[in-house]
Design a protein around this motif. Structure first.
Motif, PDB file in Angstrom:
ATOM      1  N   THR A 100       1.095  -6.394  -9.050  1.00 55.26           N
ATOM      2  CA  THR A 100       1.979  -6.996  -8.076  1.00 55.26           C
ATOM      3  C   THR A 100       1.600  -6.505  -6.686  1.00 55.26           C
ATOM      4  OG1 THR A 100       3.577  -5.193  -8.162  1.00 55.26           O
ATOM      5  CG2 THR A 100       3.830  -6.966  -9.786  1.00 55.26           C
ATOM      6  N   ALA A 101       2.294  -7.052  -5.676  1.00 58.86           N
ATOM      7  CA  ALA A 101       2.042  -6.604  -4.306  1.00 58.86           C
ATOM      8  C   ALA A 101       2.320  -5.112  -4.175  1.00 58.86           C
ATOM      9  CB  ALA A 101       2.898  -7.414  -3.337  1.00 58.86           C
ATOM     10  N   GLU A 102       3.390  -4.622  -4.811  1.00 57.76           N
ATOM     11  CA  GLU A 102       3.701  -3.193  -4.740  1.00 57.76           C
ATOM     12  C   GLU A 102       2.618  -2.363  -5.415  1.00 57.76           C
ATOM     13  OE1 GLU A 102       7.486  -1.712  -5.655  1.00 57.76           O
ATOM     14  OE2 GLU A 102       8.531  -2.918  -4.160  1.00 57.76           O
ATOM     15  N   ASP A 103       2.040  -2.881  -6.496  1.00 55.94           N
ATOM     16  CA  ASP A 103       0.936  -2.165  -7.144  1.00 55.94           C
ATOM     17  C   ASP A 103      -0.235  -2.011  -6.186  1.00 55.94           C
ATOM     18  OD1 ASP A 103       2.217  -1.909  -9.624  1.00 55.94           O
ATOM     19  OD2 ASP A 103       1.550  -3.897 -10.256  1.00 55.94           O
ATOM     20  N   ILE A 104      -0.501  -3.053  -5.406  1.00 55.28           N
ATOM     21  CA  ILE A 104      -1.608  -3.009  -4.464  1.00 55.28           C
ATOM     22  C   ILE A 104      -1.365  -1.919  -3.419  1.00 55.28           C
ATOM     23  CG2 ILE A 104      -2.832  -4.306  -2.661  1.00 55.28           C
ATOM     24  CD1 ILE A 104      -2.214  -6.847  -4.303  1.00 55.28           C
ATOM     25  N   ILE A 105      -0.130  -1.850  -2.899  1.00 56.46           N
ATOM     26  CA  ILE A 105       0.191  -0.833  -1.902  1.00 56.46           C
ATOM     27  C   ILE A 105       0.037   0.564  -2.491  1.00 56.46           C
ATOM     28  CG2 ILE A 105       2.023   0.084  -0.423  1.00 56.46           C
ATOM     29  CD1 ILE A 105       3.135  -2.786  -0.304  1.00 56.46           C
ATOM     30  N   ARG A 106       0.528   0.757  -3.724  1.00 56.84           N
ATOM     31  CA  ARG A 106       0.443   2.083  -4.344  1.00 56.84           C
ATOM     32  C   ARG A 106      -1.011   2.476  -4.613  1.00 56.84           C
ATOM     33  NH1 ARG A 106       5.583   3.509  -5.962  1.00 56.84           N
ATOM     34  NH2 ARG A 106       7.031   1.773  -6.243  1.00 56.84           N
ATOM     35  N   SER A 107      -1.852   1.513  -4.911  1.00 57.43           N
ATOM     36  CA  SER A 107      -3.232   1.830  -5.281  1.00 57.43           C
ATOM     37  C   SER A 107      -4.137   2.017  -4.068  1.00 57.43           C
ATOM     38  CB  SER A 107      -3.801   0.734  -6.188  1.00 57.43           C
ATOM     39  OG  SER A 107      -3.891  -0.499  -5.498  1.00 57.43           O
ATOM     40  N   ILE A 108      -3.670   1.611  -2.870  1.00 54.75           N
ATOM     41  CA  ILE A 108      -4.472   1.759  -1.651  1.00 54.75           C
ATOM     42  C   ILE A 108      -3.639   2.535  -0.643  1.00 54.75           C
ATOM     43  CG2 ILE A 108      -5.811   0.552   0.128  1.00 54.75           C
ATOM     44  CD1 ILE A 108      -5.914  -1.866  -1.749  1.00 54.75           C
ATOM     45  N   PRO A 109      -3.646   3.867  -0.715  1.00 52.48           N
ATOM     46  CA  PRO A 109      -2.760   4.689   0.110  1.00 52.48           C
ATOM     47  C   PRO A 109      -2.957   4.501   1.606  1.00 52.48           C
ATOM     48  CG  PRO A 109      -4.050   6.060  -1.418  1.00 52.48           C
ATOM     49  CD  PRO A 109      -4.485   4.657  -1.614  1.00 52.48           C
ATOM     50  N   GLU A 110      -4.167   4.085   2.027  1.00 49.27           N
ATOM     51  CA  GLU A 110      -4.417   3.908   3.457  1.00 49.27           C
ATOM     52  C   GLU A 110      -3.495   2.871   4.084  1.00 49.27           C
ATOM     53  OE1 GLU A 110      -8.441   4.986   1.602  1.00 49.27           O
ATOM     54  OE2 GLU A 110      -6.644   3.844   1.071  1.00 49.27           O
ATOM     55  N   LEU A 111      -2.994   1.947   3.280  1.00 52.62           N
ATOM     56  CA  LEU A 111      -2.112   0.915   3.818  1.00 52.62           C
ATOM     57  C   LEU A 111      -0.848   1.509   4.431  1.00 52.62           C
ATOM     58  CD1 LEU A 111      -2.375  -1.798   1.015  1.00 52.62           C
ATOM     59  CD2 LEU A 111      -3.440  -1.851   3.271  1.00 52.62           C
ATOM     60  N   ALA A 112      -0.382   2.633   3.869  1.00 57.02           N
ATOM     61  CA  ALA A 112       0.874   3.235   4.326  1.00 57.02           C
ATOM     62  C   ALA A 112       0.797   3.728   5.759  1.00 57.02           C
ATOM     63  CB  ALA A 112       1.275   4.384   3.405  1.00 57.02           C
ATOM     64  N   GLY A 113      -0.401   3.999   6.266  1.00 56.17           N
ATOM     65  CA  GLY A 113      -0.545   4.473   7.632  1.00 56.17           C
ATOM     66  C   GLY A 113      -0.682   3.360   8.650  1.00 56.17           C
ATOM     67  N   ILE A 114      -0.715   2.107   8.179  1.00 57.27           N
ATOM     68  CA  ILE A 114      -0.903   0.971   9.085  1.00 57.27           C
ATOM     69  C   ILE A 114       0.411   0.267   9.385  1.00 57.27           C
ATOM     70  CG2 ILE A 114      -2.060  -1.257   9.377  1.00 57.27           C
ATOM     71  CD1 ILE A 114      -4.231  -0.209   7.440  1.00 57.27           C
ATOM     72  N   ALA A 115       1.263   0.140   8.378  1.00 65.55           N
ATOM     73  CA  ALA A 115       2.504  -0.620   8.539  1.00 65.55           C
ATOM     74  C   ALA A 115       3.474  -0.216   7.442  1.00 65.55           C
ATOM     75  CB  ALA A 115       2.210  -2.125   8.469  1.00 65.55           C
ATOM     76  N   ARG A 116       4.678  -0.719   7.549  1.00 67.95           N
ATOM     77  CA  ARG A 116       5.602  -0.686   6.416  1.00 67.95           C
ATOM     78  C   ARG A 116       5.624  -2.097   5.837  1.00 67.95           C
ATOM     79  NH1 ARG A 116      10.772  -2.326   8.648  1.00 67.95           N
ATOM     80  NH2 ARG A 116      10.526  -2.490  10.914  1.00 67.95           N
ATOM     81  N   TYR A 117       6.019  -2.226   4.585  1.00 70.34           N
ATOM     82  CA  TYR A 117       5.765  -3.479   3.890  1.00 70.34           C
ATOM     83  C   TYR A 117       6.984  -4.005   3.154  1.00 70.34           C
ATOM     84  CZ  TYR A 117       0.977  -1.986   4.742  1.00 70.34           C
ATOM     85  OH  TYR A 117      -0.170  -1.575   5.348  1.00 70.34           O
ATOM     86  N   HIS A 118       7.085  -5.315   3.160  1.00 69.52           N
ATOM     87  CA  HIS A 118       7.978  -6.025   2.255  1.00 69.52           C
ATOM     88  C   HIS A 118       7.080  -6.848   1.343  1.00 69.52           C
ATOM     89  CE1 HIS A 118      10.555  -9.448   0.938  1.00 69.52           C
ATOM     90  NE2 HIS A 118      11.404  -8.454   0.747  1.00 69.52           N
ATOM     91  N   THR A 119       7.413  -6.933   0.076  1.00 67.33           N
ATOM     92  CA  THR A 119       6.542  -7.633  -0.862  1.00 67.33           C
ATOM     93  C   THR A 119       7.267  -8.793  -1.531  1.00 67.33           C
ATOM     94  OG1 THR A 119       7.112  -6.190  -2.736  1.00 67.33           O
ATOM     95  CG2 THR A 119       5.269  -5.509  -1.327  1.00 67.33           C
ATOM     96  N   ALA A 120       6.498  -9.801  -1.885  1.00 63.61           N
ATOM     97  CA  ALA A 120       7.029 -10.962  -2.600  1.00 63.61           C
ATOM     98  C   ALA A 120       5.936 -11.501  -3.504  1.00 63.61           C
ATOM     99  CB  ALA A 120       7.495 -12.038  -1.626  1.00 63.61           C
ATOM    100  N   GLN A 121       6.328 -12.102  -4.607  1.00 63.90           N
ATOM    101  CA  GLN A 121       5.364 -12.676  -5.544  1.00 63.90           C
ATOM    102  C   GLN A 121       5.921 -13.999  -6.071  1.00 63.90           C
ATOM    103  OE1 GLN A 121       4.424 -10.435  -9.149  1.00 63.90           O
ATOM    104  NE2 GLN A 121       2.294 -11.054  -8.956  1.00 63.90           N
ATOM    105  N   PRO A 122       5.658 -15.104  -5.352  1.00 65.96           N
ATOM    106  CA  PRO A 122       6.192 -16.400  -5.780  1.00 65.96           C
ATOM    107  C   PRO A 122       5.616 -16.884  -7.103  1.00 65.96           C
ATOM    108  CG  PRO A 122       4.669 -16.666  -3.937  1.00 65.96           C
ATOM    109  CD  PRO A 122       4.902 -15.194  -4.098  1.00 65.96           C
TER     110      PRO A 122
END
Length: 413
Positions: A100-122
């Motif tokens: 899921t989108a949250e899995d992607i964020i957890r697996s790529i820690p560098e993303l956390a230093g760029i922005a905060r995120y809301h996720t959706a999976q239609p």
């Protein structure tokens, strides 16, 4: 000892003490991803729990909430599936969409230093299963995220049909913020995966000054920079290379360097805040794309009787065999809007040079200029979904709306 997916394990094998992550097991064997990134298959009896997998830490503990920096800009990640959100199914050896989108964020820690995120999976599909109804659902999801305050939207998507979806969203949605389509040519479990760099670069583009829909993918085969391709001028030109995506007929609208993440926008890039948010999501699905080939049986055109629109990828300046012209004339007389594009990578359709072209114009064919055939198909669906008169549809098809044309075709060449 029974292990669960993602449990840390030690493997005593061939005199070595290896550390890795348990992926799967069957018939007494275990697949373990080593810290090097490579996978091995060993007898499961050789695996023992690593310290992180002690009894004090339950196997199925719920994932902790994502920790996000409230001071960073808000990005939305809309996950639709594809290789960037895929792993290997070790039962079949096939790659399938699982993350899921949250899995992607957890697996790529560098993303956390760029922005905060809301996720959706239609939805969660491989891109060959996308369709116009999903394009509409996706455009609405992007609109909702922007309306809710997202500074940018990242859409993770399979690469095979990403250009269709990106073009469709570009026509349906006028956006004041970046909308970044991103994918991966190689899944996350492969050492050569491009998913992390592409995702990081897309996040950097998502907080940049860009204000349009683009595709963000490797610019070269090396991990140096990603290109930002305008959604209506991009094509996947290789089945598996990491730099498969190229802008056609012009340069990318921007570049994102790696690992520093600096974003450089071209002079023709649409900037953040240029347009107000607007959604026009009607599509006419009774449209098709046909590539002409020498010796094509004119009866092929009978299959499109009753269609609202047809895009032809013709030869050179936009030609087909003369024996096909009568069939095309019958289609246009019955109300089908037929648009001619070229199989060439660059240049304009011009059916006023040769006799065949003039006959095609007399048969009611509309010149598609420099539009890529795939983009012309998506645009035709959108135009016919939002017009009722043929003359309006023709005018819109020949007007440069989202950078798909080099200029309005009503202008003198």
């Amino acid at each position: 000892m029974t292990f669960s997916n993602s449990d840390p394990v030690h493997v005593a094998f061939a005199g070595l003490d290896l550390h890795g992550i348990y992926i799967s097991g069957s018939d007494g064997n275990a697949v373990v991803k080593l810290s090097s990134g490579y996978n091995i298959c060993v007898p499961e009896v050789l695996c023992t729990p690593a310290p992180e997998c002690s009894a004090a830490q339950p196997h199925h503990a719920a994932a902790e909430p994502l920790k996000q920096d409230a001071n960073l800009p808000l990005l939305s990640i809309i996950s639709t599936g594809g290789t960037i959100a895929s792993t290997v199914d070790y039962r079949t050896g096939a790659v399938s969409s699982k993350f899921t989108a949250e899995d992607i964020i957890r697996s790529i820690p560098e993303l956390a230093g760029i922005a905060r995120y809301h996720t959706a999976q239609p939805f969660n599909v491989l891109s060959e299963n996308m369709n116009p109804a999903m394009w509409q659902e996706l455009a609405r999801a992007v609109r909702d995220e922007i309306a809710a305050g997202a500074a940018g939207v990242i859409v993770t998507h399979g690469t095979d049909t990403m250009l269709y979806s990106a073009a469709a969203v570009s026509f349906m949605l006028t956006t004041p913020v970046p909308v970044i389509f991103v994918g991966a040519q190689r899944s996350a479990d492969r050492p050569s995966s491009d998913n992390a760099m592409n995702a990081i670069c897309s996040a950097k583009a998502g907080v940049s000054d860009l204000g349009e829909v683009v595709v963000c993918m490797h610019a070269t085969s090396d991990d140096v920079e990603c290109a930002l391709h305008r959604a209506t001028r991009v094509r996947k030109n290789h089945t598996s290379r990491r730099d498969a995506f190229q802008s056609i007929g012009r340069a990318p609208v921007g570049m994102v360097s790696y690992p520093d993440g600096a974003v450089t926008l071209g002079k023709d890039a649409v900037l953040r805040g240029t347009h107000e948010l607007r959604l026009l999501d009607r599509l006419e699905s009774r449209c098709a794309l046909l590539q002409y080939y020498p010796g094509m049986d004119p009866a092929v055109f009978d299959a499109f009787s009753g269609y609202a629109g047809l895009v032809i990828a013709g030869t050179g300046l936009g030609h087909v065999g003369t024996d096909c012209i009568a069939k095309i004339a019958a289609l246009t007389a019955a109300g089908t809007l037929v648009v001619m594009t070229s199989q060439c990578q660059a240049g304009d359709v011009c059916d006023r040079v040769y006799e065949t072209g003039r006959d095609l114009l007399d048969a009611g064919v509309v010149e598609g200029g420099s539009m890529l055939p795939e983009v012309a198909l998506v645009k035709l669906m959108w135009v016919l979904g939002n017009t009722t008169r043929r003359e309006d549809a023709v005018r819109m098809m020949q007007t440069n709306l989202k950078g798909e044309l080099d200029y309005d075709l009503g202008r003198e060449m």
